[in-house]
Each structure stands twice: as structure tokens, then as C-alpha cells.
Design an enzyme around this catalytic site. Sequence first.
Site, PDB file in Angstrom:
ATOM      1  N   HIS A 115      -5.328 -31.591   0.876  1.00 13.61           N
ATOM      2  CA  HIS A 115      -6.698 -31.743   1.314  1.00 13.61           C
ATOM      3  C   HIS A 115      -6.792 -31.724   2.833  1.00 13.61           C
ATOM      4  CE1 HIS A 115      -5.247 -35.932   0.298  1.00 13.61           C
ATOM      5  NE2 HIS A 115      -5.505 -36.070   1.579  1.00 13.61           N
ATOM      6  N   GLU A 166     -11.659 -34.001   2.041  1.00 13.32           N
ATOM      7  CA  GLU A 166     -11.815 -35.453   2.063  1.00 13.32           C
ATOM      8  C   GLU A 166     -12.725 -35.817   3.235  1.00 13.32           C
ATOM      9  OE1 GLU A 166      -9.309 -39.578   2.875  1.00 13.32           O
ATOM     10  OE2 GLU A 166      -8.214 -37.794   2.218  1.00 13.32           O
ATOM     11  N   HIS A 184     -13.065 -23.327  12.055  1.00 13.95           N
ATOM     12  CA  HIS A 184     -13.950 -23.311  10.903  1.00 13.95           C
ATOM     13  C   HIS A 184     -13.152 -23.476   9.621  1.00 13.95           C
ATOM     14  CE1 HIS A 184     -12.814 -18.948  11.378  1.00 13.95           C
ATOM     15  NE2 HIS A 184     -12.562 -19.115  10.090  1.00 13.95           N
ATOM     16  N   GLU A 232     -16.927 -20.137   7.282  1.00  9.71           N
ATOM     17  CA  GLU A 232     -16.957 -18.687   7.137  1.00  9.71           C
ATOM     18  C   GLU A 232     -17.011 -18.361   5.651  1.00  9.71           C
ATOM     19  OE1 GLU A 232     -14.467 -14.655   8.421  1.00  9.71           O
ATOM     20  OE2 GLU A 232     -13.501 -16.620   8.527  1.00  9.71           O
TER      21      GLU A 232
END
Length: 374
Positions: A115, A166, A184, A232
Site C-alpha cells: 500500500h 492507506e 502523481h 493520471e
Amino acid sequence: MVRIIPMASSSLNLASLRPCSSYSSLSSFRIPIISRFGVSLSSSCYNPSRRIAFFHLGGAVPQSQLFGMRTSKLLRGEGNCTGLSTAGNMSQASTASTQENALEWVKNDKRRLLHVVYRVGDLDRTIKFYTECLGMKLLRKRDIPEERYTNAFLGYGPEDSHFVIELTYNYDVDKYDIGTGFGHFGIAVEDVAKTVDLIKAKGGKVTREPGPVKGGKTVIAFIEDPDGYKFELIERGPTPEPLCQVMLRVGDLDRSIRFYEKAFGMELLRTRDNPEYKYTIAMMGYGPEDKNAVLELTYNYGVTEYDKGNAYAQIAIGTDDVYKTAEAIKLCGGKITREPGPLPGINTKITACLDPDGWKSVFVDNLDFLKELE
């Protein structure tokens, strides 16, 4: 696509900041000084932490134990230069052999991206945006009132098999500085234009309309979430891992590639240089881009340092052995910020480190992670 994100000013109550994750470790915070071009003149980041993570647990296990090597005793030759030379040669050979064993183990370790962790100013608002506009599912939440923070896990599938987000909300903190280093997140969708229309209908912000990437054919678009994090949207066929990219900017691309290959066991999937716009990217990961989440490392010509702000936190990676992982990272020149060992209370074994640019990663024991999800 490469964009330098302008700094957003914010007034933070530093005493109120709490962890971005239970896997966080204590760090320092400095107010960055930003040049007119958005490039940091002093690079530092703030990584708040739970109190349970303040304890320095689990000293590093000697590398002789980690990789099955028996440390050779130095030969002693009083007045014998040959003996000293032989001892030195044997020591160097032993070190080289240990490094080779460590790096070979890294290649065979069962690793995947678990994560990505970052902070938001309004948890309910962000959950609503991600579920309604981006099609994610809220997987679980946990509130830690004694530490004054709440976590929410969102993604496109179960945590035991998918890369997920998270989110961390620290009580009474509604704004963070994203900085100029974070780029991004990438999300693969089957129809970018349709997704953008949905986001617009929900009041989302589109910063780049759908269209082919410059110099290519892949259709993309860029949007921003309510906290200003960029996403994106990448037009791609059905994929098992829609949350597919995390883009970070680095000051020396070759150095970063070597580090992630050796210390993290990642594969260099591809590179692309764009001299017209003065940047180069490298895709790093544990499998093909169409089936796995990857790191997109971006080097902007001539820029060696970035301000990391205090919004983006870290990536968590699964491993079969945090002790061997930490030793391999040290051998590759990485900085261990939390020695390997179990966390108090939940006993999950972790280790944390910084890459050459100061980006943080946390390695989590695979079996312990699955127990947490039970």
C-alpha cells in the site's frame, strides 16, 4: 508526464500531527525554503508516528547470521606483512561474498507493493471522491482516538492480493503541503473520456483533458482529488491492478535505478527520455506494468533536490524476512530509519528505510501482514 507542483502554503499545528500509518517512524520537520521555480532549497520531510513506534526495537542481526556466513578470524602475523595482507584479502573476499549472498537473496524474496500511505484533511470527503469518482472500494477503517488519528484503506480488490491506498486523517489537521517531489498516482481505466465525464459531473477537478500522451498513442488525462493529489488516468484494457503507479521525482536517475534494483530487488521495466521537455522516466517494479503496480521515477534535467512536504508518507512492501531485508539495504548504501523487529502491541515485524533521495519505504513481514488482515 512531468509537472513541478507549486507549493501550497498551510499553517500546521505540529503538536497535533500523528502517524500516517502504524508502520511509521519518528522523523523531524523543517519549514522548507522554496525557490521561485518550486524547487526546494532545503530538503526535509515530516513523518509523524504513533507512540508505539517510538521504541527502538530489534537490533540488527549480524550479517554473518543473516546469510549463513561464518565470520573469519583475522590472521595474526607478528612482524609478518604477508599475514596481514592475507587477512585483509580474506576479509574483503568475505565481505564481497556476503554482499553477493545478500543481493541474491533479495532477488528471490517474495515481494510486492502492499500500500501507499499519505495524509488527507477530510477523510469522509476523500472516501466519497475515491469511491464515487474513481470506483474504489472502502476496504476497512480504524480509528485510534488515543493517538488522535484515523486510517482508511481503499482500493480495487482485497489487500492480500492488491496494491491499495492507506489514507491518514490526523484530528484537527485539514491541510498538508504536498511539496514538489511527489508526482502523481496512476489509475488504469478502460475509457478515460467516460471516467473524466463522471468526475466532472461529481464536481472533480480535471487538469488535463483526455488525449494521447505527447509522443505516443496512449490516451491519458489528469485529475486532482480534494487535497490536491494528482491522478493520471491511463487508458488500458482490463487489468488485475488498476491502481498501477506511484510517481516520485529523483535527483539522480541512474543512482536510483541501481538502488531499487539491488536493495529492493525491483526490475527496471523500461525507461523513456524526453529531451524536448527535459525529463527522463524509469519504471521499476516486481512484474509487468499491465499486471502490477510500479514505481515511476522521474528525473528532471538539472534538478537534484526536491521538497517533500509533509503530505505524502511512504510505500509499504511485503517481504519474507525483514532482518535480511534491512541488511541488504545497508549493504547497498540505504539508510535504515527503523531497525528490523516487531511492533509493540500487534507484533508485526517491520523495518523502514530511506532511498538516496530520502523517500521512505517500510518493509512488512508477509505472514504478519496476513495475520493483521484476519
